[in-house]
Design a protein around this motif. Structure first.
Motif, PDB file in Angstrom:
ATOM      1  N   CYS A 317      59.150   5.286  42.399  1.00  0.00           N
ATOM      2  CA  CYS A 317      59.630   6.139  43.472  1.00  0.00           C
ATOM      3  C   CYS A 317      58.699   7.320  43.604  1.00  0.00           C
ATOM      4  O   CYS A 317      58.396   8.004  42.641  1.00  0.00           O
ATOM      5  N   LYS A 318      58.226   7.492  44.800  1.00  0.00           N
ATOM      6  CA  LYS A 318      57.287   8.598  44.996  1.00  0.00           C
ATOM      7  C   LYS A 318      57.999   9.915  44.800  1.00  0.00           C
ATOM      8  O   LYS A 318      59.024  10.195  45.403  1.00  0.00           O
ATOM      9  N   GLU A 319      57.451  10.734  43.926  1.00  0.00           N
ATOM     10  CA  GLU A 319      58.027  12.049  43.693  1.00  0.00           C
ATOM     11  C   GLU A 319      57.484  12.965  44.781  1.00  0.00           C
ATOM     12  O   GLU A 319      56.291  13.075  44.988  1.00  0.00           O
ATOM     13  N   THR A 320      58.375  13.599  45.470  1.00  0.00           N
ATOM     14  CA  THR A 320      57.894  14.548  46.471  1.00  0.00           C
ATOM     15  C   THR A 320      58.138  15.957  45.971  1.00  0.00           C
ATOM     16  O   THR A 320      59.229  16.288  45.523  1.00  0.00           O
ATOM     17  N   ASP A 321      57.113  16.760  46.112  1.00  0.00           N
ATOM     18  CA  ASP A 321      57.210  18.094  45.524  1.00  0.00           C
ATOM     19  C   ASP A 321      58.078  19.025  46.360  1.00  0.00           C
ATOM     20  O   ASP A 321      58.547  20.039  45.879  1.00  0.00           O
ATOM     21  N   GLU A 322      58.280  18.643  47.623  1.00  0.00           N
ATOM     22  CA  GLU A 322      59.028  19.583  48.466  1.00  0.00           C
ATOM     23  C   GLU A 322      60.525  19.469  48.234  1.00  0.00           C
ATOM     24  O   GLU A 322      61.306  20.144  48.870  1.00  0.00           O
ATOM     25  N   PHE A 323      60.916  18.611  47.291  1.00  0.00           N
ATOM     26  CA  PHE A 323      62.343  18.419  47.056  1.00  0.00           C
ATOM     27  C   PHE A 323      62.935  19.625  46.335  1.00  0.00           C
ATOM     28  O   PHE A 323      62.555  19.925  45.218  1.00  0.00           O
ATOM     29  N   PRO A 324      63.848  20.326  46.968  1.00  0.00           N
ATOM     30  CA  PRO A 324      64.281  21.590  46.385  1.00  0.00           C
ATOM     31  C   PRO A 324      65.526  21.488  45.507  1.00  0.00           C
ATOM     32  O   PRO A 324      65.591  22.100  44.455  1.00  0.00           O
ATOM     33  N   GLY A 325      66.496  20.721  45.958  1.00  0.00           N
ATOM     34  CA  GLY A 325      67.812  20.791  45.330  1.00  0.00           C
ATOM     35  C   GLY A 325      67.864  20.057  44.015  1.00  0.00           C
ATOM     36  O   GLY A 325      66.982  19.296  43.654  1.00  0.00           O
ATOM     37  N   LYS A 326      68.900  20.318  43.258  1.00  0.00           N
ATOM     38  CA  LYS A 326      69.090  19.568  42.030  1.00  0.00           C
ATOM     39  C   LYS A 326      70.009  18.403  42.306  1.00  0.00           C
ATOM     40  O   LYS A 326      70.756  18.410  43.262  1.00  0.00           O
ATOM     41  N   LYS A 327      69.955  17.455  41.429  1.00  0.00           N
ATOM     42  CA  LYS A 327      70.862  16.327  41.574  1.00  0.00           C
ATOM     43  C   LYS A 327      72.278  16.751  41.251  1.00  0.00           C
ATOM     44  O   LYS A 327      72.503  17.737  40.566  1.00  0.00           O
TER      45      LYS A 327
ATOM     46  N   GLY C 152      49.385   2.210  40.760  1.00  0.00           N
ATOM     47  CA  GLY C 152      49.950   2.915  41.907  1.00  0.00           C
ATOM     48  C   GLY C 152      49.876   2.054  43.158  1.00  0.00           C
ATOM     49  O   GLY C 152      49.210   1.021  43.179  1.00  0.00           O
ATOM     50  N   VAL C 153      50.559   2.518  44.183  1.00  0.00           N
ATOM     51  CA  VAL C 153      50.610   1.737  45.428  1.00  0.00           C
ATOM     52  C   VAL C 153      49.226   1.503  45.999  1.00  0.00           C
ATOM     53  O   VAL C 153      48.876   0.396  46.419  1.00  0.00           O
ATOM     54  N   ALA C 154      48.403   2.548  45.986  1.00  0.00           N
ATOM     55  CA  ALA C 154      47.083   2.438  46.605  1.00  0.00           C
ATOM     56  C   ALA C 154      46.214   1.458  45.829  1.00  0.00           C
ATOM     57  O   ALA C 154      45.513   0.633  46.420  1.00  0.00           O
ATOM     58  N   GLU C 176      49.244  -3.638  58.594  1.00  0.00           N
ATOM     59  CA  GLU C 176      49.790  -2.303  58.296  1.00  0.00           C
ATOM     60  C   GLU C 176      49.431  -1.868  56.880  1.00  0.00           C
ATOM     61  O   GLU C 176      50.295  -1.566  56.072  1.00  0.00           O
ATOM     62  N   PRO C 177      48.134  -1.841  56.559  1.00  0.00           N
ATOM     63  CA  PRO C 177      47.782  -1.579  55.150  1.00  0.00           C
ATOM     64  C   PRO C 177      48.090  -0.159  54.722  1.00  0.00           C
ATOM     65  O   PRO C 177      48.190   0.106  53.534  1.00  0.00           O
ATOM     66  N   THR C 178      48.253   0.753  55.652  1.00  0.00           N
ATOM     67  CA  THR C 178      48.396   2.147  55.248  1.00  0.00           C
ATOM     68  C   THR C 178      49.845   2.595  55.166  1.00  0.00           C
ATOM     69  O   THR C 178      50.116   3.755  54.890  1.00  0.00           O
ATOM     70  N   ALA C 179      50.761   1.647  55.406  1.00  0.00           N
ATOM     71  CA  ALA C 179      52.173   2.037  55.505  1.00  0.00           C
ATOM     72  C   ALA C 179      52.634   2.861  54.307  1.00  0.00           C
ATOM     73  O   ALA C 179      53.399   3.797  54.449  1.00  0.00           O
ATOM     74  N   ALA C 180      52.165   2.501  53.114  1.00  0.00           N
ATOM     75  CA  ALA C 180      52.683   3.175  51.925  1.00  0.00           C
ATOM     76  C   ALA C 180      51.673   4.135  51.307  1.00  0.00           C
ATOM     77  O   ALA C 180      51.862   4.590  50.189  1.00  0.00           O
ATOM     78  N   LEU C 181      50.591   4.424  51.999  1.00  0.00           N
ATOM     79  CA  LEU C 181      49.522   5.207  51.370  1.00  0.00           C
ATOM     80  C   LEU C 181      49.555   6.670  51.781  1.00  0.00           C
ATOM     81  O   LEU C 181      50.015   7.021  52.873  1.00  0.00           O
TER      82      LEU C 181
END
Lengths: 331, 333, 502
Positions: A317-327, C152-154, C176-181
């Motif tokens: 799961c991509k971690e996004t840094d802009e995620f502010p809240g806690k679980k 990683g995905v890439a 659509e190769p860039t969909a997840a990049l």
């Protein structure tokens, strides 16, 4: 590139097995000549049969009738030996019986697209019924002579059973096959993802049938190996043994979902399961504790595989840094 | 009727075949062994399949959702052992009955919990718990057998209504009627079939799938506990071979009855008739003094044949191809 | 055309049950070019690619590779012919190593013993050497013994490309190769594509991201509704021009959206967050209002709907229904409160295809038509079924007809009926007209319009811009899990929506 030893599951297992053996040899009569001999004698057929089961499990299938197939093989071998036919003929004949019966399982599974576990459960039943119904004296053969038992009882240097050497070479051969042949890679592919396998030009149905055929071959070897240690043979000797082979494979890191695992892991798994069960006997537990033990081992081994899967997924799961809240804050 | 006109006719045919098979068997056995035509023998058929029967009815629910429970026989065995132990140590019948039912229920709940909450496939889960339950019952009982249950208890399960109708058959029929009405006319049956076809879609209808799964495995567990009582009432000895091959008889009955191993399509009524067929076989074999192994051999063959017949007819009806199968989860294991 | 095309696609038709997915599509790929194919979701790009790859077989038309007609049975045939396809869905085996994946199914072989040439084994050193060469070509450093699941995905994408290159392909097709990049990864990918192009590989690049097309492609072809629209050199076209090709110029009155007076706000979503998917989405919905949600595939529209309905768990956020705070743990709670969701994938999530109309339509309301014993009241069941069958004019003999035998449009109506039976106040429709024909489409729009008139509040998630334009009172545009903006009906144009979404 660095060549360090990775702490794979197989390595960890090997270490556990080594520690276990050390422990047993310090506390019991395990390290005497007879202890080591009987250990090798017992473990050899289990290793070969566990490899057989692994091949099928790699493809995402299973064979509950492995034990009863071995019963047929043992009967065939015994019957031929009784008629004075030598090892070099009754071994291949037994293997052929194994191939035929396992191949039938594979064929029904693939052709009618039914779960292999149900097919082989039914086959298990058919086999047992067959022994009792159609074989004279339920397949019991007594007083087999030297021409039968020389292989099972023979030993090198007075300590290494012939069977152990055979099991050793079978293990090496299948480690080689899984790593260096198209067939080996195809097994992993079909178990990993049928669709991706087809995208890679692999025929899943044929691969599964081949896996079953190869399984039958190995079951044949394992059954002859075990049977020739005795002067009397009965098919029912092997009823329920599949449980040990399956848990050996699963403990060794073969995934019940297919596509994952190593033959070396299976061998280590077989050793560990065997050591566990003999230690229980050393500790004075009755034989029937085995059933509960194996059940728990299977559940635990599969549970670990399943949880590993989900853990892996989480880390994707991509971690996004802009995620502010806690679980935990309710939506 | 919940199915299309087209499907009804197919289903009726299937049940028709079963009924024909049932009478065909009775007549065949009767011709071989004329004693088979005696009413008392036929009534006996109804009596001997009660315990396997109730488990098969519960199993039909589970197989309809494309699950399975291989542990049924040893659940029954463990419940029977628990009954024996509790009764012989306390001499309290009510307590023993409660303990047996509770034991079955808890074991079923355990199965359901694993199936619903983990990703371990039901086949593997219950394969493992099958060995586990068997092992526990052997640990508890060792090689002991428990017997000497009071006459009152036995009467509960051997009584014949109006002096003829075996009470075991009445229990079996009662369970059948309840489960069938929920299955054929109830919301539960709808959801079970839906889950067998396409679990995700049922989830997207707001149905609490996990609860249903836990529920049906627990129900089957309870029925196993009850089956243990029925068995003990009839044969009066609790020992550790009761459960051998029971799972297999139960699954054979369900599949022979027309429930698909792939889920979605099923019939409690088919299971009911299939149980009677198996009962006739069992009784017939006993009368002809054929061994239990031949009986099991026959059942194994029947199981494989019904798998094949179902696979072939299902393909023809095109149910399989129109069904969205879950990807990645190996359906074969 | 002076140069002989390496891949010549002529007059491809492909029909799926209920829809004509491709109509007489022709394309030429020239040697050494990067040819982009663009179009909206559902324009037929992926279908075309799967035909080229041998996954589907075209109904009519032919594909010529180097002047030779291709007859493909399966993807492997395509590979052998030098046509490599990188599918949108990964075809890698996560539990196997990079090296094993690269050569799966076509391992390099050598004989084990020179005297027994028929016993063959995989030549791992040779494969390793080739793999290294390929990764050097791609200027990538990948550990060949690493498992795919650890990448990683890439990197996985690169391994897919490397796998394609193990076949010495002349033609490479990327879907659509860039969909997840990420942007940086896209940059690396483009470097790779340019390098391959210099080596003479021809590339078919399928995408709906216009910026990418301008960055990487030499020529671009546009598909719309399964039909070929135009081809042009990238240097000759502008972005607005491409957009106009993609959406079409006409906006006929296909959609009889009636004006409805919008009442007070009934439903409000405040700051909805879901890790990695939704970033603080807020919106409100009035009584009788139709809110369109536009955006590219992967912008988080469906995820938003699932989170609102309790079908997936949001991390943070607040829902207000009629001013009162809503607590939704699972979908049942949402249904009971009057929020229903109609899935975009009716076959997988919306319906149980092998079951009957009646069983499907009443599935969400079984609890309401059962007695205390859980037995379904047949009369209630029939009356609900009949009323929705006539209300939505579902064409089927009767309620006990099996849904899988219905056409796509009628299946979709059943899916809508299923949610309507729950009598929701708020209805979320995800791609309500995907894969249905024109007639059924306008009928569905009439139904939606009537529902709004009857006072229901409706959210339509759609990739079909004319549909969004025609139906919505207000449009929320989403991009990468964020709200990109909101447009009122008066200010709606396709161009403005696309600008926000791209």
């Amino acid at each position: 590139m660095k060549k360090s030893i990775r702490m794979t599951r197989e390595v960890v297992l090997a270490i556990i097995v080594a520690v276990f053996i050390l422990f047993l040899s310090l506390t019991t009569n395990f390290n005497t000549v007879s202890g080591i001999y009987s250990f090798m004698l017992d473990i050899s057929p289990t290793i070969v049969a566990a490899i057989a089961l692994s091949l099928v499990i790699f493809t995402g299938n299973i064979d509950i009738s492995a034990g009863t197939i071995m019963g047929f093989v043992a009967y065939t071998a015994g019957k031929l030996a009784e008629a004075g036919i030598p090892f070099v003929i009754f071994l291949p004949a037994g293997m052929l019986v194994g191939v035929a019966l396992a191949g039938l399982n594979g064929y029904i599974t693939v052709k009618f697209k039914v779960p292999s576990i149900v097919v082989t459960l039914a086959m298990n039943m058919v086999h047992i019924g067959f022994y009792a119904t159609f074989l004279p004296m339920s397949g019991w053969i007594e007083n087999l002579g030297e021409n039968f038992t020389w292989f099972g009882r023979g030993r090198f240097l007075n300590i290494i059973p012939y069977g152990f050497v055979l099991a050793f070479f079978v293990s090496l051969l299948f480690m080689f096959i899984m790593k260096y042949t198209k067939f080996g890679k195809a097994l992993y592919a079909v178990g990993g993802s049928i669709q991706s396998a087809m995208y890679s030009g692999i025929d899943p149905d044929r691969t599964v049938i081949k896996a079953f055929l190869m399984e039958g071959l190995l079951l044949g070897i394992a059954a002859v190996m075990k049977a020739t240690t005795r002067s009397d043979v009965m098919p029912s000797l092997f009823i329920g043994r599949e449980l040990f082979f399956i848990s050996a494979a699963l403990v060794g890191g073969v995934s019940i979902f297919g596509g994952v695992g190593k033959i070396f892991g299976t061998v280590m798994g077989a050793l560990l399961v065997y050591l566990l069960s003999i230690s229980m006997i050393y500790l004075g537990f009755q034989d029937y504790y085995q059933f509960a033990l194996q059940g728990i081992i299977i559940l635990a081994a599969v549970y670990i595989t399943v949880t590993d899967f989900s853990l892996l997924k989480k880390s994707y799961c991509k971690e996004t840094d802009e995620f502010p809240g806690k679980k935990g804050e309710e939506a | 009727m919940s199915m299309t006109g087209n499907k009804i006719s197919i289903k009726l045919t299937h049940q028709g075949v079963l009924v024909t098979l049932l009478f065909g068997l009775i007549i065949t056995f009767g011709l071989i062994e004329p004693v088979f035509f005696r009413p008392s023998v036929l009534l006996d058929v109804m009596a001997i399949m009660g315990d396997v029967g109730v488990m098969a009815l519960g199993m039909t629910y589970i197989i309809t959702t494309s699950g399975v429970d291989l542990s049924v026989g040893y659940n029954q065995q463990l419940s029977a052992v628990v009954f024996g132990m509790v009764y012989l140590s306390t001499r309290n019948l009510a307590l023993a009955i409660a303990a047996a039912l509770l034991c079955g229920t808890v074991l079923g709940f355990f199965n359901g919990l694993i199936v619903a909450k983990t990703k371990i496939p039901p086949l593997v889960t219950t394969l493992a718990t099958m060995y586990l339950f068997r092992g526990i019952s052997m640990i508890l009982a060792g090689s002991m057998t428990y017997s000497g249950f009071p006459q009152g208890f036995r009467l509960f399960f051997t009584y014949r209504l109006f002096g003829v109708l075996p009470i075991q058959f009445i229990y079996f029929t009662a369970v059948f009627l309840i489960l069938d009405s929920l299955y054929s006319y109830g919301a539960l049956g709808r959801n079970l079939k839906g889950m067998g076809f396409n679990e995700e879609s049922v989830h997207f209808s707001g149905v609490k799938i996990q609860k249903i799964k836990i529920g049906i495995y627990t129900l089957l567990g309870l029925l196993c506990g009850f089956a243990a009582l029925m068995y003990l009432g009839r044969l009066s000895v609790a020992k550790t071979s009761i459960g051998d091959w029971i799972n297999f008889q139960v699954i054979t009955a369900v599949l022979l009855g027309g429930t698909s191993i792939n889920g979605g399509v099923g019939s409690i009524r088919g299971t009911f008739i299939a149980i009677l067929i198996i009962g006739v076989l069992k009784k017939g074999y006993t009368l002809m003094s054929l061994s239990g192994n031949i009986f099991n051999f026959t059942l194994g063959t029947i199981l494989i044949l019904s798998l094949i017949v179902f696979a072939v007819t299902e393909e023809r009806k095109n149910v399989v191809s129109s069904k969205i199968r879950k990807t990645n989860i190996p359906t074969r294991v | 055309m002076e140069k002989q095309p390496i891949l010549d696609i002529c007059g491809i038709d492909k029909r799926f049950p209920g829809v004509l997915a491709l109509k007489d599509v022709s394309l030429q790929l020239l040697p050494g070019e990067v040819h982009a194919i663009c179009g909206e979701n559902g324009a037929g790009k992926s279908t075309l690619m799967k035909i080229i790859a041998g996954v589907y077989v075209a109904d009519t038309g032919s594909i010529l590779l180097d002047g030779q007609e291709l007859h493909l049975e399966n993807p492997n045939d395509a590979y052998k012919q030098g046509l490599s396809i990188i599918f949108q869905e990964s075809s890698l085996f996560p539990d196997l190593t990079v090296l094993e994946n690269l050569f799966m199914g076509h391992e390099e072989q050598k004989s084990l013993f020179p005297v027994l040439p028929f016993i063959r084994m995989n030549d791992i050193p040779k494969m390793r050497k080739r793999a290294k060469e390929i990764f050097i070509r791609l200027e990538m450093n990948v550990d060949l013994d690493e498992k795919i699941s650890a990448l990683g995905v890439a990197t996985k994408q690169m391994v897919e490309i490397a796998k394609a290159l193990t076949f010495d392909s002349k033609v490479l097709i990327l879907d659509e190769p860039t969909a997840a990049l990420t942007n940086k990864e896209v940059h690396t990918l483009f470097e790779t594509i340019r390098r391959l192009k210099q080596e003479g590989v021809s590339i078919l690049y399928i995408s709906h991201r216009l910026e990418e097309i301008f960055q990487i492609a030499d020529r671009v072809s546009v598909l719309r509704d399964g039909a070929y629209v135009a081809t042009a050199d990238v240097s000759d076209v502008s972005k607005p021009k491409l957009i106009s090709w993609m959406v079409g110029r006409f906006l006929e009155n296909l959609y009889p959206k009636e004006d409805v007076e919008i009442g007070e706000t009934v439903f409000e979503v405040k700051e909805l967050w879901q890790r990695g998917l939704l970033h603080g989405i807020s919106f409100s919905l009035g009584k009788g209002e139709i809110l369109g949600i536009a955006g590219l595939a992967g912008a988080g529209r469906t995820e938003l709907a699932l989170a609102v309905c309790g079908l997936s768990k949001a991390d943070k956020g607040e829902l207000l229904l009629n001013g009162k705070k809503l607590v939704i743990h699972q979908y049942r709670d949402a249904l009971d409160k009057g929020i229903a969701y109609i899935s975009e994938d009716r076959q997988r999530y919306g319906l149980v295809l092998p079951m009957t109309l009646k069983e499907n339509i009443t599935h969400k309301v079984l609890n309401r038509i059962c007695n205390v014993f859980g037995i379904i009241d047949r009369r209630k069941e029939n009356s609900i079924t009949d009323s929705y069958m006539s209300q939505l004019s579902i064409k089927a003999p009767d309620g006990s007809f099996v849904v899988s035998k219905l056409s796509g449009g009628n299946q979709q109506k059943v899916s809508v009926a299923k949610s309507l039976a729950a009598e929701p106040q708020i209805l979320i429709l995800d791609e309500p007209t995907r894969g249905v024909d024109v007639g059924a489409k306008s009928e569905l729009h009439r139904i939606i319009s009537n529902l709004a008139k009857a006072g229901k509040s409706i959210i339509i998630i759609s990739s079909d811009l004319p549909e969004i334009l025609g139906m919505s009172d207000r449009v929320m545009v989403m991009k990468n899990g964020c709200k990109a903006g909101e447009l009122l009906r008066a200010e709606l144009t396709q161009e403005r929506i696309l600008e926000m979404a791209l």
